[in-house]
Design a protein around this motif. Sequence first.
Motif, PDB file in Angstrom:
ATOM      1  N   VAL A 126      33.406  24.042  77.762  1.00  0.00           N
ATOM      2  CA  VAL A 126      32.723  22.623  77.218  1.00  0.00           C
ATOM      3  C   VAL A 126      31.950  22.237  78.294  1.00  0.00           C
ATOM      4  O   VAL A 126      32.608  21.636  79.116  1.00  0.00           O
ATOM      5  CB  VAL A 126      33.360  22.101  76.174  1.00  0.00           C
ATOM      6  CG1 VAL A 126      32.472  20.823  75.862  1.00  0.00           C
ATOM      7  CG2 VAL A 126      34.068  22.735  75.167  1.00  0.00           C
ATOM      8  N   THR A 127      30.595  22.055  78.451  1.00  0.00           N
ATOM      9  CA  THR A 127      29.796  21.280  79.197  1.00  0.00           C
ATOM     10  C   THR A 127      29.856  19.858  79.104  1.00  0.00           C
ATOM     11  O   THR A 127      29.604  19.444  77.955  1.00  0.00           O
ATOM     12  CB  THR A 127      28.518  21.863  79.657  1.00  0.00           C
ATOM     13  OG1 THR A 127      28.226  23.156  80.013  1.00  0.00           O
ATOM     14  CG2 THR A 127      27.592  21.156  80.589  1.00  0.00           C
ATOM     15  N   ILE A 128      30.425  19.171  79.760  1.00  0.00           N
ATOM     16  CA  ILE A 128      30.550  17.383  79.517  1.00  0.00           C
ATOM     17  C   ILE A 128      29.615  16.753  80.608  1.00  0.00           C
ATOM     18  O   ILE A 128      29.378  17.058  81.692  1.00  0.00           O
ATOM     19  CB  ILE A 128      31.967  17.195  79.510  1.00  0.00           C
ATOM     20  CG1 ILE A 128      32.636  17.159  81.150  1.00  0.00           C
ATOM     21  CG2 ILE A 128      32.790  17.904  78.549  1.00  0.00           C
ATOM     22  CD1 ILE A 128      33.852  16.599  81.218  1.00  0.00           C
ATOM     23  N   GLN A 129      29.640  15.235  80.296  1.00  0.00           N
ATOM     24  CA  GLN A 129      28.934  14.574  81.121  1.00  0.00           C
ATOM     25  C   GLN A 129      29.868  13.678  81.803  1.00  0.00           C
ATOM     26  O   GLN A 129      30.766  12.961  81.046  1.00  0.00           O
ATOM     27  CB  GLN A 129      27.885  13.522  80.185  1.00  0.00           C
ATOM     28  CG  GLN A 129      26.647  14.243  79.581  1.00  0.00           C
ATOM     29  CD  GLN A 129      25.907  14.896  80.367  1.00  0.00           C
ATOM     30  OE1 GLN A 129      25.370  14.205  81.432  1.00  0.00           O
ATOM     31  NE2 GLN A 129      25.396  16.133  79.970  1.00  0.00           N
ATOM     32  N   ARG A 130      29.868  13.684  82.955  1.00  0.00           N
ATOM     33  CA  ARG A 130      30.451  12.721  83.958  1.00  0.00           C
ATOM     34  C   ARG A 130      29.552  12.020  85.013  1.00  0.00           C
ATOM     35  O   ARG A 130      28.415  12.413  84.933  1.00  0.00           O
ATOM     36  CB  ARG A 130      31.543  13.518  84.648  1.00  0.00           C
ATOM     37  CG  ARG A 130      32.570  13.973  83.839  1.00  0.00           C
ATOM     38  CD  ARG A 130      33.892  14.560  84.580  1.00  0.00           C
ATOM     39  NE  ARG A 130      34.550  13.498  85.279  1.00  0.00           N
ATOM     40  CZ  ARG A 130      35.347  13.536  86.186  1.00  0.00           C
ATOM     41  NH1 ARG A 130      35.613  14.925  86.661  1.00  0.00           N
ATOM     42  NH2 ARG A 130      36.131  12.492  86.766  1.00  0.00           N
ATOM     43  N   ARG A 131      30.229  11.313  85.796  1.00  0.00           N
ATOM     44  CA  ARG A 131      29.249  10.516  86.586  1.00  0.00           C
ATOM     45  C   ARG A 131      28.598  11.359  87.663  1.00  0.00           C
ATOM     46  O   ARG A 131      27.373  11.018  88.150  1.00  0.00           O
ATOM     47  CB  ARG A 131      30.106   9.563  87.407  1.00  0.00           C
ATOM     48  CG  ARG A 131      30.663   8.318  86.641  1.00  0.00           C
ATOM     49  CD  ARG A 131      31.551   7.444  87.508  1.00  0.00           C
ATOM     50  NE  ARG A 131      32.951   7.976  87.711  1.00  0.00           N
ATOM     51  CZ  ARG A 131      33.606   7.728  88.678  1.00  0.00           C
ATOM     52  NH1 ARG A 131      33.597   6.610  89.343  1.00  0.00           N
ATOM     53  NH2 ARG A 131      34.629   8.267  88.801  1.00  0.00           N
TER      54      ARG A 131
END
Length: 233
Positions: free
Chosen positions: A129-134
């Motif tokens: 799963v591609t996720i959003q982080r800083r």
Amino acid sequence: MARKVSPIEEGAALRASALKLAVVEPGAENDDYVTGSGAPAAQERRTLEQAIGLQIRHHRKLMGLTVAELAGAASVSTGMLSKIENGQISPSLTTLQTLAAALNVPISLLFSEFEERRDCSYVPAGQGVTIQRRGTKVGHKYELLGHMLGGPVACEPYLITLTEDAAPFTAFQHEGTELIHMLSGEVVYAHAGNSYHLKPGDTLLFDSGAPHGPERLVVKPMTYLSIIMYEKE
């Protein structure tokens, strides 16, 4: 007169003797094989009484209550509550209902520890799963490779890709321990004021409470495995 054994013959004899000792005959029992991990052995499954007691103690402490305070709120004796928390007695459903009400939790929650299953997460290649982080704002792609629901420790495994347009970023900082294993490309990785030139096959394990991150992107694109571990709240 006995023939003198040469050093070469003596060495060969010793090696043959050691090999003979190391061979395990087919079908022979051998109970000495153990994992190389230093982790303690898995605990036996708790009884229902122990599981309920642990849940009650956990939520009592979350609310900042003493044994006497919770016992008073649930109209049970401190001695009985102590035995319940230690899994020494099997409380009635009425008692559990009053304890759950005093703790402001559903009664079903008191059974959740006993019903907890052993987690296993399987992610086929390319389907993380591609996720959003800083880091995503500076060209870092994070692909989550698995997720564990139970247990006191969180483990987040990521496949991180730094593309051609990625930029350095050394201000990551969070609780726990992190392991980085370099898969492709090269990076100079910063941690707590030190720099490490990582090439494929290199591994870095560190306290992630200190500032860290890719300081210089030597060969792009690059990929590395990042595993973050920390205690759950």
